[in-house]
Design a protein around this motif. Structure first.
Motif, PDB file in Angstrom:
ATOM      1  N   ALA A   1      46.135  43.655  45.782  1.00 26.37           N
ATOM      2  CA  ALA A   1      46.175  44.145  47.162  1.00 26.37           C
ATOM      3  C   ALA A   1      47.604  44.286  47.663  1.00 26.37           C
ATOM      4  O   ALA A   1      47.946  45.241  48.360  1.00 26.37           O
ATOM      5  CB  ALA A   1      45.389  43.210  48.075  1.00 26.37           C
ATOM      6  N   ARG A   2      48.463  43.335  47.310  1.00 29.25           N
ATOM      7  CA  ARG A   2      49.847  43.333  47.776  1.00 29.25           C
ATOM      8  C   ARG A   2      50.750  42.837  46.653  1.00 29.25           C
ATOM      9  O   ARG A   2      50.281  42.281  45.658  1.00 29.25           O
ATOM     10  CB  ARG A   2      50.009  42.411  48.994  1.00 29.25           C
ATOM     11  N   ALA A   3      52.036  43.009  46.860  1.00 25.75           N
ATOM     12  CA  ALA A   3      52.985  42.534  45.855  1.00 25.75           C
ATOM     13  C   ALA A   3      52.916  41.023  45.703  1.00 25.75           C
ATOM     14  O   ALA A   3      53.173  40.486  44.620  1.00 25.75           O
ATOM     15  CB  ALA A   3      54.399  42.959  46.246  1.00 25.75           C
ATOM     16  N   ALA A   4      52.550  40.327  46.769  1.00 26.58           N
ATOM     17  CA  ALA A   4      52.479  38.870  46.712  1.00 26.58           C
ATOM     18  C   ALA A   4      51.169  38.364  46.124  1.00 26.58           C
ATOM     19  O   ALA A   4      51.022  37.162  45.876  1.00 26.58           O
ATOM     20  CB  ALA A   4      52.667  38.294  48.115  1.00 26.58           C
ATOM     21  N   SER A   5      50.199  39.247  45.902  1.00 22.59           N
ATOM     22  CA  SER A   5      48.908  38.842  45.347  1.00 22.59           C
ATOM     23  C   SER A   5      49.055  38.514  43.868  1.00 22.59           C
ATOM     24  O   SER A   5      50.004  38.956  43.214  1.00 22.59           O
ATOM     25  CB  SER A   5      47.887  39.967  45.528  1.00 22.59           C
ATOM     26  N   PRO A   6      48.120  37.745  43.299  1.00 26.43           N
ATOM     27  CA  PRO A   6      48.150  37.491  41.854  1.00 26.43           C
ATOM     28  C   PRO A   6      48.135  38.806  41.074  1.00 26.43           C
ATOM     29  O   PRO A   6      47.304  39.683  41.342  1.00 26.43           O
ATOM     30  CB  PRO A   6      46.872  36.683  41.619  1.00 26.43           C
ATOM     31  N   GLN A   7      49.047  38.945  40.126  1.00 29.07           N
ATOM     32  CA  GLN A   7      49.217  40.216  39.436  1.00 29.07           C
ATOM     33  C   GLN A   7      48.384  40.323  38.161  1.00 29.07           C
ATOM     34  O   GLN A   7      48.136  41.425  37.681  1.00 29.07           O
ATOM     35  CB  GLN A   7      50.701  40.417  39.079  1.00 29.07           C
ATOM     36  N   HIS A   8      47.955  39.211  37.600  1.00 31.32           N
ATOM     37  CA  HIS A   8      47.294  39.239  36.299  1.00 31.32           C
ATOM     38  C   HIS A   8      45.836  38.797  36.342  1.00 31.32           C
ATOM     39  O   HIS A   8      45.174  38.718  35.309  1.00 31.32           O
ATOM     40  CB  HIS A   8      48.069  38.363  35.302  1.00 31.32           C
ATOM     41  N   ARG A   9      45.346  38.502  37.525  1.00 33.13           N
ATOM     42  CA  ARG A   9      43.938  38.138  37.655  1.00 33.13           C
ATOM     43  C   ARG A   9      43.478  38.485  39.068  1.00 33.13           C
ATOM     44  O   ARG A   9      44.254  38.400  40.022  1.00 33.13           O
ATOM     45  CB  ARG A   9      43.740  36.635  37.401  1.00 33.13           C
ATOM     46  N   PRO A  10      42.234  38.909  39.212  1.00 36.30           N
ATOM     47  CA  PRO A  10      41.735  39.206  40.564  1.00 36.30           C
ATOM     48  C   PRO A  10      41.479  37.928  41.344  1.00 36.30           C
ATOM     49  O   PRO A  10      41.046  36.908  40.790  1.00 36.30           O
ATOM     50  CB  PRO A  10      40.435  39.970  40.291  1.00 36.30           C
ATOM     51  N   SER A  11      41.740  37.981  42.624  1.00 34.31           N
ATOM     52  CA  SER A  11      41.478  36.839  43.506  1.00 34.31           C
ATOM     53  C   SER A  11      40.022  36.877  43.967  1.00 34.31           C
ATOM     54  O   SER A  11      39.283  37.836  43.710  1.00 34.31           O
ATOM     55  CB  SER A  11      42.405  36.889  44.714  1.00 34.31           C
ATOM     56  N   LEU A  12      39.612  35.829  44.654  1.00 34.29           N
ATOM     57  CA  LEU A  12      38.255  35.796  45.208  1.00 34.29           C
ATOM     58  C   LEU A  12      38.042  36.952  46.176  1.00 34.29           C
ATOM     59  O   LEU A  12      36.969  37.583  46.188  1.00 34.29           O
ATOM     60  CB  LEU A  12      38.023  34.459  45.916  1.00 34.29           C
ATOM     61  N   LEU A  13      39.064  37.259  46.973  1.00 33.71           N
ATOM     62  CA  LEU A  13      38.951  38.366  47.916  1.00 33.71           C
ATOM     63  C   LEU A  13      38.777  39.698  47.181  1.00 33.71           C
ATOM     64  O   LEU A  13      38.025  40.574  47.635  1.00 33.71           O
ATOM     65  CB  LEU A  13      40.187  38.410  48.817  1.00 33.71           C
ATOM     66  N   ASP A  14      39.446  39.849  46.045  1.00 33.34           N
ATOM     67  CA  ASP A  14      39.281  41.079  45.255  1.00 33.34           C
ATOM     68  C   ASP A  14      37.842  41.224  44.772  1.00 33.34           C
ATOM     69  O   ASP A  14      37.287  42.331  44.767  1.00 33.34           O
ATOM     70  CB  ASP A  14      40.233  41.067  44.059  1.00 33.34           C
ATOM     71  N   TRP A  15      37.234  40.110  44.350  1.00 29.13           N
ATOM     72  CA  TRP A  15      35.831  40.165  43.908  1.00 29.13           C
ATOM     73  C   TRP A  15      34.907  40.530  45.072  1.00 29.13           C
ATOM     74  O   TRP A  15      33.939  41.287  44.889  1.00 29.13           O
ATOM     75  CB  TRP A  15      35.422  38.814  43.315  1.00 29.13           C
ATOM     76  N   ILE A  16      35.215  40.035  46.265  1.00 28.42           N
ATOM     77  CA  ILE A  16      34.399  40.391  47.435  1.00 28.42           C
ATOM     78  C   ILE A  16      34.535  41.887  47.732  1.00 28.42           C
ATOM     79  O   ILE A  16      33.534  42.568  48.012  1.00 28.42           O
ATOM     80  CB  ILE A  16      34.824  39.542  48.651  1.00 28.42           C
ATOM     81  N   TRP A  17      35.770  42.396  47.670  1.00 24.51           N
ATOM     82  CA  TRP A  17      35.975  43.836  47.860  1.00 24.51           C
ATOM     83  C   TRP A  17      35.171  44.629  46.821  1.00 24.51           C
ATOM     84  O   TRP A  17      34.548  45.655  47.158  1.00 24.51           O
ATOM     85  CB  TRP A  17      37.465  44.174  47.724  1.00 24.51           C
ATOM     86  N   ALA A  18      35.213  44.212  45.573  1.00 24.68           N
ATOM     87  CA  ALA A  18      34.521  44.940  44.498  1.00 24.68           C
ATOM     88  C   ALA A  18      33.012  44.952  44.730  1.00 24.68           C
ATOM     89  O   ALA A  18      32.352  45.993  44.560  1.00 24.68           O
ATOM     90  CB  ALA A  18      34.851  44.305  43.145  1.00 24.68           C
ATOM     91  N   LEU A  19      32.441  43.818  45.117  1.00 25.20           N
ATOM     92  CA  LEU A  19      31.007  43.764  45.378  1.00 25.20           C
ATOM     93  C   LEU A  19      30.635  44.632  46.572  1.00 25.20           C
ATOM     94  O   LEU A  19      29.604  45.333  46.560  1.00 25.20           O
ATOM     95  CB  LEU A  19      30.578  42.316  45.625  1.00 25.20           C
ATOM     96  N   ALA A  20      31.482  44.613  47.603  1.00 27.83           N
ATOM     97  CA  ALA A  20      31.221  45.461  48.771  1.00 27.83           C
ATOM     98  C   ALA A  20      31.284  46.937  48.391  1.00 27.83           C
ATOM     99  O   ALA A  20      30.468  47.747  48.857  1.00 27.83           O
ATOM    100  CB  ALA A  20      32.230  45.142  49.874  1.00 27.83           C
TER     101      ALA A  20
END
Length: 612
Positions: A40-59
């Motif tokens: 999502a951002r440069a400060a986000s984890p670069q090599h693994r999706p975060s919990l928020l990324d999984w929520i976005w993907a499911l949505a």
């Protein structure tokens, strides 16, 4: 990603499901993974999706899963007549929001802002004065037009349909070309063909990028693939870093113009115009040749002026290296033959992909292992996913422009400014496309420009295919023109050079994109229309014009040019390219005459050092 690409390939050979099911499946398998692949951002984890990324993907998956499950009901409903339920409203809003975020992450923030702006215009447009005023839209109408109007536009419109079918299978074919070693063949072929000549690495970059363009049609991926090798070589023999980046980016941009596999926008053109892709391929051939001729000419003159050397012999592969991979050309021949025989694009690409796998198996050097096949499918999926959201976003913009009447209004503004003058209308449209290219990828830029500009060109008597080819060319070269040029910025990163200056050099090396774009309108012979004499004359006029212009700004023809000769050659080149009020033989005489006059002057002057 690999499994999704494999399913698209299977459908390409056996037939696609009905449109809503295919579009729903396409978006379901390619939109959600973008949240897991792109932080999502440069400060986000670069090599693994975060919990928020999984929520976005499911949505992101929810609206497309619902459409796929209810495909029959969606197909049968009457748009804007049947009720748009609260559940559909909620899913539509989720679809739009997740699409905007996926576009921001994986494509261009500028495209996301344009999509959001088009929806905002539908909401507030009735408050605006004059030609910008639109009717009042209810929230349900806005969401429905953006999401679920499969016959007109929006996320599930025809543009998503062409990406989910024909374009997807061509992307898979390109991925298998790379996986089979065809990229190595093109790289070696470029080095053998041009490496021994003055400025060899730059000429290799031009030839290799053009050949790579037949696989990807993406200017940025071409830069990354070929530039890693060619840019350092160009710098090593004496090109400045910005010039090396400019040459590579101009050459890579032209890949989207190069048959037989042009950029995605060319397939969209076939869908919009209902013109067979084979006919578009034929019409684009001479223009692509001229584009790369101009770059090679510019590179040659600049290398001669600077006294550059060829590639080192040790860096040039032996001819046997090219011959060892030459059988990989057969699938490309199969593709071209099927397309010219008017087979459907998706079936032609399917057959060519199967041929690529089979032909590659003939020799150990090119044989594809199961892992290589899987990787090719995965790479195709990684290419298709960002394209899926960018095209869906473009569909929303086109739907909003059409529903609000902005296409007619903006077209009317341009028409009024042009005052019925075709040349002025072309300049305004070219400028519009280049401005759109500041924040949009090639395909969405072309789609939006075509919706606005093609009706205006048709009204002034321009034929359908030339009108689209004109806008297509400018949408492509926008990737190399300042101030924002995706291909030039990628090349500048490799060269560690100024992005802005790299894009300036890319523009001057890609000058043919401007002259050929206008030639589509005024010189139909460039599209292989007319008699053989008309075709040859149009081609030679462009050759003369491009030679004159590139020689003028490089400051070299057979020897260095002084200011007066550079002005003479530049003026003669521009007259040959754009003085359409003159008969074609007169324009050709101006171009060839100026070349012959200056060449003879330089050859006969005893004090002028001659060059080979």
């Amino acid at each position: 990603m690999a499994c999704a690409a494999a399913v698209h390939l299977y459908f390409g050979g056996t037939g696609f499901p009905e449109p809503i099911r295919m579009r729903g499946f396409h978006l379901l398998v390619f939109v959600p993974p973008l949240f897991l692949l792109y932080p999502a951002r440069a400060a986000s984890p670069q090599h693994r999706p975060s919990l928020l990324d999984w929520i976005w993907a499911l949505a992101a998956a929810a609206p497309h899963a619902w459409v796929l499950w209810n495909a029959d009901a969606v197909s049968d409903r009457m748009e804007y007549v049947d009720p748009f339920s609260p559940l559909m409203m909620a899913l539509g809003i989720i679809c739009i929001i997740t699409l905007l975020e996926a576009t921001r992450r994986a494509v261009e923030p500028g495209l996301a802002w344009m999509v959001a702006g088009s929806l905002a215009y539908m909401w507030w447009g009735h408050h605006l004065p004059g030609v910008l005023n639109s009717r009042v839209f209810t929230p349900a109408e806005i969401v429905e037009s953006a999401w679920l109007v499969p016959t007109a536009g929006g996320v599930y419109g025809p543009l998503t349909g062409i990406v989910a079918t024909t374009i997807a299978v061509f992307i898979i074919f390109g991925a298998f070309m790379q996986g089979s070693g065809t990229g190595r063949l093109f790289q070696n072929l470029g080095a053998v063909a041009a490496g021994r000549y003055t400025g060899g690495p730059a000429k290799v970059a031009v030839i290799t990028s053009g050949l790579f363009g037949t696989m990807s049609g993406s200017s940025v991926s071409n830069v990354i693939t070929t530039g890693a090798m060619t840019i350092p070589l160009m710098i090593r023999i004496g090109y400045s870093r910005t010039v090396a980046a400019g040459i590579e980016s101009a050459a890579s941009v032209g890949g989207a113009l190069m048959p037989p596999v042009m950029g995605a926008a060319a397939f969209v053109m076939a869908e919009i115009t209902n013109i067979p892709y084979g006919e578009i391929l034929i019409a684009a051939t001479l223009g692509a040749i001229l584009y790369y001729f101009a770059i090679l000419a510019a590179v040659h003159f600049e290398a001669k002026r600077l006294g550059m050397k060829p590639m080192a012999v040790a860096d040039i592969p032996a001819a046997r290296e090219v011959l060892a991979d030459l059988h990989l050309v057969i699938p490309i021949v199969v593709l071209v033959w099927l397309m010219t025989e008017r087979w459907s694009g998706n079936f032609a690409a399917f057959c060519a992909t199967m041929a690529m796998i089979a032909i590659a198996m003939l020799y150990r050097r090119t044989r594809m292992s199961p892992r290589a096949i899987f990787d090719s499918l995965a790479n195709a999926g990684l290419t298709m996913a960002p394209l899926a959201v960018s095209i869906a976003g473009a569909g929303i913009v086109v739907s909003a422009l059409t529903a609000t009447g902005m296409v007619v209004a903006f077209g009317g503004i341009i028409k009024e400014m042009a005052g019925g003058q075709l040349w002025l209308l072309l300049i305004l449209l070219a400028t519009t496309v280049l401005v759109l290219g500041l924040g949009l990828p090639t395909t969405p830029s072309y789609i939006i420009a075509a919706a606005i500009g093609v009706p205006q060109l048709l009204a002034l008597g321009v034929d359908l295919l030339p009108a689209h080819m004109f806008l297509f060319y400018f949408a492509v070269i926008a990737d190399a023109t300042p101030p924002v040029a995706a291909a030039a910025f990628a090349a500048a990163a490799i060269a560690r050079a100024s992005p802005t200056m790299s894009s300036v050099h890319a523009t001057r090396f890609g000058i043919a994109g401007f002259t050929v774009g206008f030639a589509f309108i005024y010189d139909p012979g460039i599209m292989m229309r007319g008699s053989l004499v008309e075709i040859v004359t149009a081609f030679l006029m462009q050759v003369a014009a491009l030679t004159l212009v590139t020689s003028a700004y490089a400051g070299f023809l057979l020897a260095p040019l002084n200011i007066a000769l550079r002005v003479l050659l530049g003026a003669a080149g521009l007259a040959t390219a754009f003085a359409h009020m003159l008969p074609d033989p007169a324009r050709l005489a101006v171009g060839m005459g100026a070349l012959a006059l200056v060449a003879a002057w330089q050859s006969l002057r005893p004090t002028t050092p001659r060059t080979a």
